[in-house]
Design an enzyme around this catalytic site. Structure first.
Site, PDB file in Angstrom:
ATOM      1  CD  GLU A 155       3.626   3.237   2.954  1.00 21.82           C
ATOM      2  OE1 GLU A 155       3.578   4.479   2.841  1.00 21.82           O
ATOM      3  OE2 GLU A 155       4.533   2.647   3.568  1.00 21.82           O
ATOM      4  CD  GLU A 243       7.661   1.069   1.803  1.00 20.16           C
ATOM      5  OE1 GLU A 243       7.002   0.833   0.764  1.00 20.16           O
ATOM      6  OE2 GLU A 243       7.675   2.187   2.349  1.00 20.16           O
TER       7      GLU A 243
END
Ligand code: MG
Length: 322
Positions: A155, A243
């Site tokens: 991320e 995710e």
């Protein structure tokens, strides 16, 4: 005679069912690739993997073991697991051998079970030199196995824009994989915690078999993020939700089952593979296990959280025909 024939038919159907069940996801789908903006299998058919992400490896290492993976396959019917190999905060940057061993434990359990495994470089800031070392090692050791999926940057923070930071990072790291593994699927992180997929799709990476990372948390991200995903797909990008959570983006807050179901429908409609965050026992609502749950599988329903029960039921329902 009729009875004998019926017995033979029954025996045959039992045999057929058990033969089908014995075929693992990797035996069925084999080498994955990206074709026309979709992840497809060895037969060129779209494939949707559904499974679980483990938690940060340095904080919940006890779940990085073969028995936990075996249970996820046997009881939860996962077709993919994700090893979230921590980079900062006491992860790979400080303990490269320890964290690599954790990745390998999960990879080898996944290979033994015939499921796919996402090897996730769990970082928020670019660390290209360390990432190159890590992925070169993994690709050299496991790149000939169709099970392995590389996730190069979990991320990226919002301050790391695509053109200036994230794309150059991938351009530096992906060749370290391709030097050893010319073909396995790579999932490339996108800016703003892997939400700006449409930005990456407008300026794609010059490699084959690359999909782009989309992350969502149902309690925070709704139709506006699905619209960004649609735009990215219209621009030709294959997406992979490495995710996602049933809760708020913090990993905590209430489980939003209604919005989760909208996301499930969206991912099925578009054939997007996904892994739920996360298989661990931290005291937060996105954790699938209650605090103190054992590390080696065999979890009872009472040891699952509200989120864990919701996700397990869905995985069993959807992956039954894997
Ligand atoms: Mg390969």
């Amino acid at each position: 005679m009729i009875k004998t024939l019926l017995t033979a038919v029954a025996a045959l159907s039992v045999f057929t069912a058990s033969a089908a069940a014995a075929e693992t996801p990797v035996e069925r789908h084999g080498q994955l690739r990206v074709e026309n903006g979709r992840v497809v299998d060895q037969h060129g058919q779209p494939v949707t993997l559904r499974g679980m992400s483990l938690f940060w490896s340095q904080w919940k290492p006890q779940f990085y073991n073969a028995e936990a993976i075996d249970w996820l396959v046997d009881d939860w019917k996962v077709t993919v697991v994700r090893a979230a190999i921590a980079v900062p905060e006491g992860g790979y940057l400080e303990h490269p051998e320890r964290e690599t061993a954790r990745a390998e434990a999960v990879i080898e359990a996944a290979i033994a079970q015939g499921i796919y495994v996402i090897v996730d470089w769990h970082a928020h800031d670019p660390e290209p030199e360390a990432a190159r070392r890590f992925f070169a090692h993994i690709a050299e050791k496991y790149g000939d196995r169709p099970n392995v999926i590389y996730e190069t940057y979990n991320e990226p923070l919002p301050r790391h824009d695509w053109a200036g930071v994230v794309k150059p990072y991938h351009l530096a790291v992906i060749p370290s994989i391709r030097a050893h593994d010319p073909d396995n699927l790579i999932v490339a992180g996108t800016p703003s915690w892997s939400q700006d997929v449409e930005v990456a799709a407008a300026d794609p990476l010059p490699f084959s078999n690359v999909a782009y990372t989309l992350h969502f948390y149902a309690g925070t991200h709704r139709q506006e993020l699905r619209d960004k995903a649609l735009l990215a797909m219209q621009r030709g990008a294959a997406l992979f939700v490495t995710e996602w959570g049933t809760t708020e983006a913090s990993g905590d807050g209430p489980v939003d089952e209604a919005e989760t179901r909208l996301w499930w429908a969206f991912m099925e409609e578009h054939g997007i593979s996904h892994a739920n965050w996360s298989l661990n026992d931290k005291d937060e609502t996105s954790a699938a296990l209650r605090p103190g749950a054992p590390a080696h599988g065999h979890w009872t329903r009472d040891q699952l959280t509200e989120s864990g029960r919701l996700v397990r039921d869905r995985l069993r329902e959807m992956n039954d025909a894997r």
